[in-house]
Enzyme design. Structure first.
Site, PDB file in Angstrom:
ATOM      1  N   ARG A 306       0.826  -1.197  -0.107  1.00 25.45           N
ATOM      2  CA  ARG A 306      -0.090   0.091  -0.100  1.00 25.45           C
ATOM      3  C   ARG A 306       0.606   1.374   0.098  1.00 25.45           C
ATOM      4  O   ARG A 306       0.607   2.225  -0.647  1.00 25.45           O
ATOM      5  CB  ARG A 306      -0.787  -0.248   1.302  1.00 25.45           C
ATOM      6  N   TYR A 346     -13.660  -3.197   6.040  1.00 23.61           N
ATOM      7  CA  TYR A 346     -13.206  -2.920   7.422  1.00 23.61           C
ATOM      8  C   TYR A 346     -13.211  -1.407   7.779  1.00 23.61           C
ATOM      9  O   TYR A 346     -12.368  -0.765   8.289  1.00 23.61           O
ATOM     10  CB  TYR A 346     -11.628  -3.172   7.450  1.00 23.61           C
ATOM     11  N   CYS A 373     -26.481  -2.666  -4.983  1.00 23.04           N
ATOM     12  CA  CYS A 373     -27.964  -3.188  -4.406  1.00 23.04           C
ATOM     13  C   CYS A 373     -27.596  -3.764  -2.912  1.00 23.04           C
ATOM     14  O   CYS A 373     -27.990  -4.956  -2.717  1.00 23.04           O
ATOM     15  CB  CYS A 373     -28.765  -4.258  -5.361  1.00 23.04           C
ATOM     16  N   TYR A 403      -5.455  -1.949  -2.900  1.00 20.52           N
ATOM     17  CA  TYR A 403      -6.683  -2.705  -2.425  1.00 20.52           C
ATOM     18  C   TYR A 403      -8.305  -2.373  -2.949  1.00 20.52           C
ATOM     19  O   TYR A 403      -9.092  -2.350  -2.262  1.00 20.52           O
ATOM     20  CB  TYR A 403      -6.619  -3.020  -0.921  1.00 20.52           C
TER      21      TYR A 403
HETATM   22  C1  PLP Z   1      -0.119  -7.808   2.565  1.00 16.18           C
HETATM   23  C2  PLP Z   1       1.068  -7.971   2.680  1.00 16.18           C
HETATM   24  C3  PLP Z   1       2.012  -7.114   2.377  1.00 16.18           C
HETATM   25  C4  PLP Z   1       1.633  -5.542   2.191  1.00 16.18           C
HETATM   26  O1  PLP Z   1       0.844  -5.115   3.293  1.00 16.18           O
HETATM   27  P1  PLP Z   1       0.810  -3.460   3.192  1.00 16.18           P
HETATM   28  O2  PLP Z   1      -0.227  -3.154   4.134  1.00 16.18           O
HETATM   29  O3  PLP Z   1       0.183  -3.367   1.627  1.00 16.18           O
HETATM   30  O4  PLP Z   1       1.950  -2.892   3.165  1.00 16.18           O
HETATM   31  C5  PLP Z   1       3.276  -7.570   2.548  1.00 16.18           C
HETATM   32  N1  PLP Z   1       3.520  -8.888   3.053  1.00 16.18           N
HETATM   33  C6  PLP Z   1       2.791  -9.639   3.177  1.00 16.18           C
HETATM   34  C7  PLP Z   1       3.016 -11.216   3.692  1.00 16.18           C
HETATM   35  C8  PLP Z   1       1.531  -9.368   3.092  1.00 16.18           C
HETATM   36  O5  PLP Z   1       0.554 -10.261   3.017  1.00 16.18           O
END
Ligand code: PLP
Length: 446
Positions: A306, A346, A373, A403
């Site tokens: 992210r 969430y 809907c 996401y």
């Molecule tokens: C989702 C995930 C990330 C990245 O998470 P962010 O919140 O997008 O930084 C990194 N490593 C693993 C194993 C993940 O499941």
């Protein structure tokens, strides 16, 4: 990293309305906003809405910030945040690796030229096809997430080959913005617990498999983590486990992957994780902890998702309807939970902004809803928008890069929005809009 300086609203101590937008965002004549030099109102006209605009330079800049903060580490981009071929190219050009959690993500990356040795595969329940694809395409590392994967993976490996693997460990740390994204504790599905000994048990089993090359431990404590402390604690516990592994098995693990989860601000004034502080504190803890334990300092990997792509994206919608019921105003847009399920999943809060016209109408609390809907199809509850908001207006939602589209669904057969990259005043479609023809092409029998 994303604060712009030209807007008068950003002067002062309170963060301005553009503080969570891509760094290139600028107010433009007529209430318009440009991102990467491209007018969002024009882009909405040209490509239609809902539209996802991705600032290529912002993504690249964020990759560079990570590389600069962690010069000795592997920085690998978590593909699940959003992956298309262009994004795979950008992050590769900026020196990042990739983390994938399915054969699909993996195959897309490798077939567009991503070096497989720079890819890490994880997932709490990898299918035999995921594992077979990972082996066939030669991924660098596979992260073991449960004991049943150990023999399965070992059996799939061609005779005479060895696969580098890591073990995903649950360090017993609660961090992250919501229960659904806290992955560092014992009460969730990911990883193998240190507390109950499953991690240690799995390691013993792995060392019994001659074709599995255990190179290190992995953890990912959660997402939207705003402070450095949980990472420091995780490093401490993982170094502790590394020391016990050496005592018990006489092996020194050369790598340590501490995952991602670095928080970004979705609304002005929210906290983001300080990457420079993270790098410094993790480095210190790792060096000190290893010195105390008499271990060599392992090679570090981090996995931001992210924080690389979220703030680079802006979603643009048209308002379709405005409904005033009692003391409530609903502003309905032409997208919703099918392109952004996060508020429903969430409770994430966004800061939608009216763009494309000036108004002196007073701001008024409204609920921005989607067109789906479901009464739970809410994009932004209790946000301030001008009182004269009306159908045909454009709403932009910043921090839409992660996401959203990777979690987009086919609900109500609306079709998933296109992704348009902007840079230096030009826009190009990376992923086109999903048409009814796309959807009906899968519907093959009466
Ligand atoms: C989702 C995930 C990330 C990245 O998470 P962010 O919140 O997008 O930084 C990194 N490593 C693993 C194993 C993940 O499941």
């Amino acid at each position: 990293m994303t604060t712009i300086s030209v807007s008068p609203e950003t002067i002062g101590t309170t963060p301005g309305p553009f503080s969570v937008w891509p760094g290139s965002a600028r107010p433009a004549p007529g209430g318009d906003v440009t991102v990467g030099g491209v007018s969002l109102a024009e882009a909405a006209d040209r490509f239609g809405t809902p539209l996802y605009v991705l600032d290529e330079d912002e993504v690249r800049e964020r990759c560079r910030t990570y590389r600069a903060a962690f010069p000795d580490a592997d920085v690998i981009y978590a593909a699940k945040a959003f992956l298309c071929r262009a994004v795979a190219h950008w992050v590769q050009e900026e020196g990042l690796g990739l983390d994938v959690c399915s054969a699909g993500e993996l195959e897309l990356a490798v077939t567009t030229g991503f070096p497989p040795e720079k890819i890490v595969m994880h997932g709490n329940a990898k299918s035999p096809q995921d594992l077979a694809t990972a082996i066939r395409l030669g991924v660098g590392r596979i992260v073991i997430d449960s004991t049943c994967e150990i023999a399965r993976l070992a059996a799939l490996l061609p005779v005479g080959t060895r696969q580098q693997i890591m073990v995903r460990v649950v360090p017993g740390i609660s961090a992250g913005g919501h229960a659904a994204i806290r992955t560092g504790t014992d009460s969730q599905k990911f990883g193998l617990s240190i507390t109950d000994g499953s991690a240690q048990h799995a390691i013993t089993r792995i060392l019994d498999q001659p074709n599995l090359d255990l190179v290190g431990l992995h953890c990912h404590i959660g997402s939207q983590v705003t402070t450095v402390k949980p990472y420091v604690l995780a490093v401490r516990r993982l170094v502790g486990l590394m020391a016990r592994i050496r005592e018990q098995h006489g092996i020194t693990l050369p790598q340590l992957d501490i995952g991602g989860g670095h928080a970004v601000a979705y609304r002005p004034g929210e906290e983001a994780l300080d990457i420079t502080a993270l790098a410094a504190r993790v480095r210190t803890e790792l060096t000190d902890g290893c010195t105390r334990a008499g271990l060599p300092v392992p090679h570090l990997t981090i996995e931001p998702g992210r924080a690389v792509i979220g703030p680079a994206g802006v979603a643009v919608y048209h308002v379709l309807a405005v409904k005033r019921t009692g003391d409530h105003t609903f502003v309905a847009v032409d997208g919703g939970m099918s392109d952004n399920p996060r508020p429903a999943l969430y409770g994430v809060r966004y800061a939608p902004t009216l763009i494309g016209r000036h108004t002196s109408a007073t701001p008024h609390p409204v609920t921005v809803v989607g067109r789906h809907c479901e009464a739970g199809d809410i994009l932004a509850d209790d946000v301030l928008l001008p009182d004269d908001i009306r159908p045909g207006d454009l709403l932009a939602v910043p921090v839409a890069g992660a996401y959203h589209l990777s979690m987009a669904s086919g609900y109500n057969l609306i079709g998933r929005p296109p992704v348009v990259a902007v840079t230096h005043g030009t826009a190009r479609v990376l992923v086109r809009r999903e048409s009814l023809a796309d959807i009906s092409s899968r519907d093959i029998c009466l």
